[in-house]
Design an enzyme around this catalytic site. Structure first.
Site, short mmCIF file in Angstrom:
data_model
loop_
_atom_site.label_atom_id
_atom_site.label_comp_id
_atom_site.label_asym_id
_atom_site.label_seq_id
_atom_site.Cartn_x
_atom_site.Cartn_y
_atom_site.Cartn_z
N ASP A 315 14.57 -8.61 1.15
CA ASP A 315 13.50 -9.07 0.28
C ASP A 315 12.92 -10.41 0.74
OD1 ASP A 315 12.02 -8.91 -2.32
OD2 ASP A 315 13.16 -10.73 -2.74
N GLU A 368 10.81 -6.79 4.22
CA GLU A 368 9.60 -6.95 3.41
C GLU A 368 8.96 -8.25 3.88
OE1 GLU A 368 7.73 -8.10 -0.83
OE2 GLU A 368 9.71 -8.76 -0.25
#
Length: 635
Positions: A315, A368
């Site tokens: 993330d 990401e």
């Protein structure tokens, strides 16, 4: 009261690796470990707290009284405190009581390596084990055939707390219940993998799990650690891979967490310009500290080893890579070369990916990462960060922006929908329609579509058809597969009642068939990260807002022809150029009556003529459905 006995699981070599940032199985040493010492059962505790004056274990076994079970600091300046307490058993609740060298600061901290935690808002760690008899040997032996870059990967992104709820008791489903309901649903709809939004223990529900405290513990909201293993096991037995969201980018400042752990900036960077995230009001790891690198990489390896994860989606990588991320001038300090890149993070991410792929070559790491940082998904030996894949955020934004436009205006924005192909092969891209796109007033994916009800659903099927035939792997957030109407709400269930309506049933069937198309035709995945796997037939017919392209696999005879009509206008005699003579056979249309479409289809066999078109010697006339996508084989 049983006294603390001196005992250690650490060797000198362990300490050397830890200090060098190269100990990637720290969870075997630090934390709480049930074992037998000299014929006596109990628990060995170890915690890293180099700025501590005293550390003791407190818990329900000693009425949470400080000082009754003090740990001893190691002699080797590692900052590790340890000791064996006889009589401690599985299920015991505990914390570390830490008195700092910096004044009289006394903190009560959860164990950073706890395997199990109390259910929030309670904050104690729980002594536990990882005993479980796995039944997924077949999957684990063959999973390279499911996780390879030349294999289909269609990912169903899931927030466990809100996928489906027990309405009678107004609660989320347990891991055990999900092992029945979720597994059968994912199998039915044909996704190859699920991706769980963070399941590591987190204190605050509205964070959706992205602010972690228990890095080594699956959240106890839905059951015990072995229950989560059971869920993963059942997914594997059903032939479904499991990707876990992993959050090394920041952590919350909750009193029982990692922040100011031993009265010093132990895990977080001491410089507020590098150690505090202004957007999320959270703390940022000190990626240049070797012991912290050992902690984080050990955590990644832990989920791959003990929970059989098939991949880690990392993330907020962009926030880690740039020193000036969300910071104004004067709020950040350039690196030693005067640049904005965080060199310590870059080094850490390379180490992380090298460790993962060395130990688990049959998994994937997925970044990401929302910027144009180069070579994110290229090997470290070529100068890349070493990820297996990267989210294609540009494609997501451009595509959703395009589909919001009335079809009459789309001819002026043809470049928006074709632009992704100018950089599609600079990285190994995954196409995401993720949870971030259905919150904070952005509407659901269906809610982005324009036109009357029929057109909105036709646009949605067209979007999915374009997505599944565009190069790259796929990710779809839960609810989007049946046309969820409302934005996602983490506190309530998906709108399952919508499946009683034909249009929503049609979307679900369309996704099911697109997953089958993607899995069954190698042209859609064998070269999904290579320019050799894609060729434009025509991208310049902006007047009709039509796209036509070829998808190719390893075998020339298996190539597919894809045509997208971005307007409600039916084209009955639309000619496309083709690379060779033969016949076209329609194998998919998003306009099927079964999906809620108008039923415009092509005859069973379309003969290819020796008539030059689109710069090719051969061509054929096809029917293009309104707001529809069609796929043909050419043989």
């Amino acid at each position: 009261m049983n006294p603390v006995q001196h005992h250690s699981l650490f060797t000198d070599f362990d300490i050397d690796l830890f200090k060098a940032g190269k100990h990637f199985k720290l969870y075997e040493k630090l934390g709480a470990h049930l074992l037998e010492v000299d014929g006596v059962y109990g628990c060995y505790f170890a915690v890293w707290a180099p700025s501590a004056k005293n550390v003791s274990v407190v818990g329900d076994f000693n009425y949470w009284v400080e000082g009754q079970h003090p740990l001893q600091v190691r002699w080797d300046s590692s900052g590790i405190w340890e000791g064996f307490i006889p009589g401690i058993d599985k299920g015991t609740k505990y914390k570390f009581k830490i008195q700092s060298n910096h004044g009289d600061v006394i903190t009560e901290k959860a164990d950073p390596f706890a395997l199990y935690c109390e259910t929030p808002p309670h904050t104690a760690s729980v002594v536990w084990d990882l005993d479980y008899k796995w039944k997924d040997a077949s999957w684990m032996k063959n999973r390279a055939n499911h996780n390879g870059l030349d294999k289909p990967m269609s990912v169903y992104e899931v927030h466990l707390g809100s996928w489906k709820r027990n309405l009678e008791q107004n609660r989320s489903l347990s891991y055990i219940e999900l092992a029945e309901d979720l597994v059968s649903y994912v199998k039915e709809t044909g996704f190859t993998h699920v991706e769980f939004m963070p399941i590591m223990e987190y204190p605050f529900d509205p964070s959706w799990g992205y602010q972690l405290v228990g890095y080594f513990a699956p959240t106890s909201r839905f059951g015990k650690p072995q229950d989560f293993m059971f869920l993963v096991d059942k997914l594997h037995q059903a032939g479904i891979g499991v990707i876990l969201d992993w959050v090394p980018s920041h952590f919350p400042s909750d009193a029982h967490g990692l922040g100011f752990f031993d009265g010093s900036h132990l895990y977080e960077h001491p410089d507020i310009r590098k150690g505090y995230h202004p957007d999320w009001k959270s703390l940022i790891f000190n990626y240049g500290r070797n012991e912290v690198r050992s902690f984080l990489i050990s955590n990644a390896i832990f989920w791959l080893q003990h929970y059989h994860a098939d991949g880690l989606r990392v993330d907020a990588v962009a926030s880690m890579l740039y020193l000036d991320y969300s910071r104004k001038d004067g709020e950040w300090e350039p690196n030693i070369y005067g640049g904005r890149e965080n060199l310590e993070t870059i080094s850490f991410l390379k180490d992380f990916n090298e460790a993962v792929y060395q130990m688990f070559p049959d998994v994937q790491t997925i970044a990401e990462e929302s910027t144009s940082f180069p070579m994110v998904s290229r090997p470290t030996f070529l100068g890349g960060l070493g990820f297996g894949m990267k989210w294609m955020m540009g494609w997501m934004h451009d595509t959703l922006h395009y589909f919001k436009k009335e079809p009459i205006y789309r001819k002026y924005h043809q470049n928006d929908i074709t632009f992704s192909m100018t950089y599609a092969f600079t990285e190994n891209f995954m196409l995401p329609l993720s949870h971030d796109e259905v919150v904070y007033g952005k509407h659901s994916i269906l809610g982005r579509m324009t036109g009357d009800e029929w057109q909105r659903f036709a646009n949605l099927r067209l979007l999915y058809g374009y997505m599944f035939t565009h190069p790259g792997t796929k990710l779809l957030f839960m609810g989007a597969e049946f046309g969820q109407s409302e934005e996602w709400n983490f506190e309530s269930s998906l709108e399952w009642h919508l499946l009683q309506y034909d249009y929503h049933k049609g979307i679900k069937q369309c996704i099911t068939d697109l997953n089958a198309l993607y899995r069954n035709y190698p042209a859609l995945y064998e070269k999904q990260f290579s320019a050799e796997g894609f060729e434009w037939i025509n991208y310049s017919d902006s007047e009709n807002s039509v796209l036509a392209y070829i998808r190719k696999g390893n075998k020339e005879k298996e190539q597919l022809i894809v045509v997208c009509n971005m307007t409600p206008q039916v084209h009955e005699h639309y000619r496309i150029g083709l690379p060779k003579s033969g016949k076209l056979t329609e194998i998919f249309t998003s306009d099927k009556l079964e999906y809620g479409g108008s039923g415009v289809t092509n005859s069973s066999v379309i003969k290819v003529e020796k008539l030059p078109w689109n710069g090719r010697e051969c061509s054929a006339e096809i029917q293009l459905p309104p707001l529809g996508m069609v796929v043909f084989t050419l043989s």
